[in-house]
Design a protein around this motif. Structure first.
Motif, mmCIF file in Angstrom:
data_model
loop_
_atom_site.group_PDB
_atom_site.id
_atom_site.type_symbol
_atom_site.label_atom_id
_atom_site.label_comp_id
_atom_site.label_asym_id
_atom_site.label_seq_id
_atom_site.Cartn_x
_atom_site.Cartn_y
_atom_site.Cartn_z
ATOM 1 N N MET A 1 -4.954 35.546 -37.161
ATOM 2 C CA MET A 1 -5.084 34.278 -36.500
ATOM 3 C C MET A 1 -5.708 34.479 -35.131
ATOM 4 O O MET A 1 -5.451 35.470 -34.470
ATOM 5 N N ILE A 2 -6.522 33.528 -34.737
ATOM 6 C CA ILE A 2 -7.183 33.580 -33.441
ATOM 7 C C ILE A 2 -6.737 32.371 -32.633
ATOM 8 O O ILE A 2 -6.762 31.234 -33.117
ATOM 9 N N TYR A 3 -6.330 32.633 -31.383
ATOM 10 C CA TYR A 3 -5.912 31.576 -30.481
ATOM 11 C C TYR A 3 -6.858 31.539 -29.293
ATOM 12 O O TYR A 3 -7.461 32.544 -28.948
ATOM 13 N N MET A 4 -6.973 30.374 -28.674
ATOM 14 C CA MET A 4 -7.790 30.265 -27.463
ATOM 15 C C MET A 4 -7.085 29.339 -26.482
ATOM 16 O O MET A 4 -6.284 28.486 -26.879
ATOM 17 N N SER A 5 -7.383 29.510 -25.204
ATOM 18 C CA SER A 5 -6.798 28.595 -24.227
ATOM 19 C C SER A 5 -7.493 27.244 -24.364
ATOM 20 O O SER A 5 -8.622 27.151 -24.855
ATOM 21 N N GLN A 6 -6.818 26.205 -23.925
ATOM 22 C CA GLN A 6 -7.364 24.859 -24.075
ATOM 23 C C GLN A 6 -8.635 24.717 -23.249
ATOM 24 O O GLN A 6 -8.644 25.069 -22.070
ATOM 25 N N PRO A 7 -9.721 24.205 -23.836
ATOM 26 C CA PRO A 7 -10.959 24.034 -23.080
ATOM 27 C C PRO A 7 -10.781 22.968 -21.997
ATOM 28 O O PRO A 7 -9.997 22.029 -22.153
ATOM 29 N N GLU A 8 -11.519 23.129 -20.914
ATOM 30 C CA GLU A 8 -11.460 22.181 -19.807
ATOM 31 C C GLU A 8 -11.811 20.784 -20.306
ATOM 32 O O GLU A 8 -12.791 20.603 -21.035
ATOM 33 N N GLY A 9 -10.984 19.808 -19.935
ATOM 34 C CA GLY A 9 -11.210 18.439 -20.370
ATOM 35 C C GLY A 9 -10.467 18.092 -21.645
ATOM 36 O O GLY A 9 -10.405 16.935 -22.033
ATOM 37 N N PHE A 10 -9.894 19.069 -22.322
ATOM 38 C CA PHE A 10 -9.161 18.824 -23.564
ATOM 39 C C PHE A 10 -7.679 19.188 -23.433
ATOM 40 O O PHE A 10 -6.968 19.244 -24.413
ATOM 41 N N GLU A 11 -7.243 19.483 -22.193
ATOM 42 C CA GLU A 11 -5.841 19.837 -22.007
ATOM 43 C C GLU A 11 -4.972 18.603 -22.231
ATOM 44 O O GLU A 11 -5.357 17.494 -21.895
ATOM 45 N N MET A 12 -3.835 18.844 -22.823
ATOM 46 C CA MET A 12 -2.863 17.770 -22.974
ATOM 47 C C MET A 12 -2.040 17.720 -21.702
ATOM 48 O O MET A 12 -1.551 18.757 -21.231
ATOM 49 N N LYS A 13 -1.907 16.560 -21.131
ATOM 50 C CA LYS A 13 -1.160 16.417 -19.878
ATOM 51 C C LYS A 13 0.276 16.887 -20.081
ATOM 52 O O LYS A 13 0.930 16.540 -21.060
ATOM 53 N N GLY A 14 0.720 17.719 -19.168
ATOM 54 C CA GLY A 14 2.074 18.244 -19.238
ATOM 55 C C GLY A 14 2.218 19.407 -20.193
ATOM 56 O O GLY A 14 3.311 19.913 -20.408
ATOM 57 N N SER A 15 1.130 19.845 -20.818
ATOM 58 C CA SER A 15 1.181 20.951 -21.773
ATOM 59 C C SER A 15 0.177 22.033 -21.387
ATOM 60 O O SER A 15 -0.549 22.561 -22.215
ATOM 61 N N LYS A 16 0.105 22.339 -20.116
ATOM 62 C CA LYS A 16 -0.879 23.299 -19.614
ATOM 63 C C LYS A 16 -0.760 24.684 -20.257
ATOM 64 O O LYS A 16 -1.761 25.284 -20.588
ATOM 65 N N PRO A 17 0.461 25.225 -20.475
ATOM 66 C CA PRO A 17 0.525 26.590 -20.994
ATOM 67 C C PRO A 17 0.238 26.711 -22.498
ATOM 68 O O PRO A 17 0.237 27.804 -23.045
ATOM 69 N N LEU A 18 -0.036 25.605 -23.178
ATOM 70 C CA LEU A 18 -0.280 25.676 -24.618
ATOM 71 C C LEU A 18 -1.644 26.289 -24.912
ATOM 72 O O LEU A 18 -2.551 26.260 -24.093
ATOM 73 N N VAL A 19 -1.793 26.833 -26.122
ATOM 74 C CA VAL A 19 -3.061 27.381 -26.592
ATOM 75 C C VAL A 19 -3.413 26.703 -27.906
ATOM 76 O O VAL A 19 -2.586 26.037 -28.520
ATOM 77 N N CYS A 20 -4.657 26.865 -28.342
ATOM 78 C CA CYS A 20 -5.126 26.240 -29.586
ATOM 79 C C CYS A 20 -5.249 27.304 -30.665
ATOM 80 O O CYS A 20 -5.754 28.400 -30.416
#
Length: 177
Positions: A1-20
Motif C-alpha cells: 500500500m502507498i500513502y501520501m500526505s494530503q495535497p495542498e487545498g484538499f486537506e480536511m479541516k480539523g484532520s491535518k495529520p491524516l494521509v491518503c
C-alpha cells in the motif's frame, strides 16, 4: 500500500495529520512502472497471449490454424509480428480501447535496431549501423580506420541453421519448418 500526505487545498479541516491511501499508482512513483506492467500483463493474458518463461516482455498467441502472433514489450514501446495483418489490427483496436497509445505504423526501428523489409523477395533485415556509428562517434573514434573482426566473411548465417528439432522449436516458440 502507498500513502501520501494530503495535497495542498484538499486537506480536511480539523484532520491535518491524516494521509491518503492511493488506490492507483501515480506517474513518477517507484511502483508506477510495476503497476503499469501488471495491468498490461493482466490485459494481454486475458487476450489469450502466453508470456515467455525466458523473457517476461515477450508474449505469443497461437491461432487455430497454427500461426502465431508475437508481441514484444520494452518499457512503453511495443512491436507486433504476425503473418495476418488483420490480426494485428484487431489487437491494436483492443489495446487502444484499454490504453492510451499511438500507432506509429510499420516498425522501422526498435531498441537501436533498424528494420529493413523487402516484401517482394520476402526478406527482413535487422541492422544496428546507425547505432554503432553513434557509439563510435561518442567515443571519438569516428576518424579511425576499420579492421576486420574475429569472424571471417565466409561465415554467413542462414535459416537452414535455425533449430529443426521439435523440442528446440517448442522451447523457443518457433514453428517447426
Amino acid at each position: 500500500m502507498i500513502y501520501m500526505s494530503q495535497p495542498e487545498g484538499f486537506e480536511m479541516k480539523g484532520s491535518k495529520p491524516l494521509v491518503c491511501l492511493l488506490k492507483r499508482s501515480l506517474y513518477g512513483l517507484k511502483q508506477a512502472p510495476r503497476q503499469w506492467y501488471k495491468r498490461f500483463d493482466d490485459f494481454i493474458i486475458h487476450q489469450n497471449f502466453t508470456r515467455s518463461n525466458y523473457d517476461w516482455c515477450v508474449y505469443t498467441k497461437v491461432f487455430s490454424d497454427g500461426s502465431r502472433m508475437y508481441l514484444l514489450l520494452y518499457v512503453d514501446d511495443m512491436l507486433l509480428a504476425c503473418k495476418d495483418p488483420r490480426e494485428i489490427q484487431i489487437l491494436k483496436k483492443q489495446l487502444s480501447s484499454e490504453f492510451d497509445m499511438k500507432d506509429l505504423g510499420p516498425a522501422k526501428k526498435i531498441l537501436g535496431m533498424e528494420i529493413v523489409r523487402n516484401r517482394s523477395q520476402q526478406e527482413l533485415f535487422l541492422t544496428q549501423g546507425s547505432y554503432l556509428k553513434k557509439v563510435v562517434k561518442r567515443f571519438g573514434m569516428d576518424s579511425c580506420k576499420p579492421v576486420n573482426g574475429p569472424i571471417g566473411r565466409q561465415f554467413i548465417l542462414s535459416s537452414s541453421q535455425s533449430p529443426k528439432t521439435q523440442s528446440l522449436c517448442q522451447e523457443f516458440h518457433i514453428p517447426v519448418q
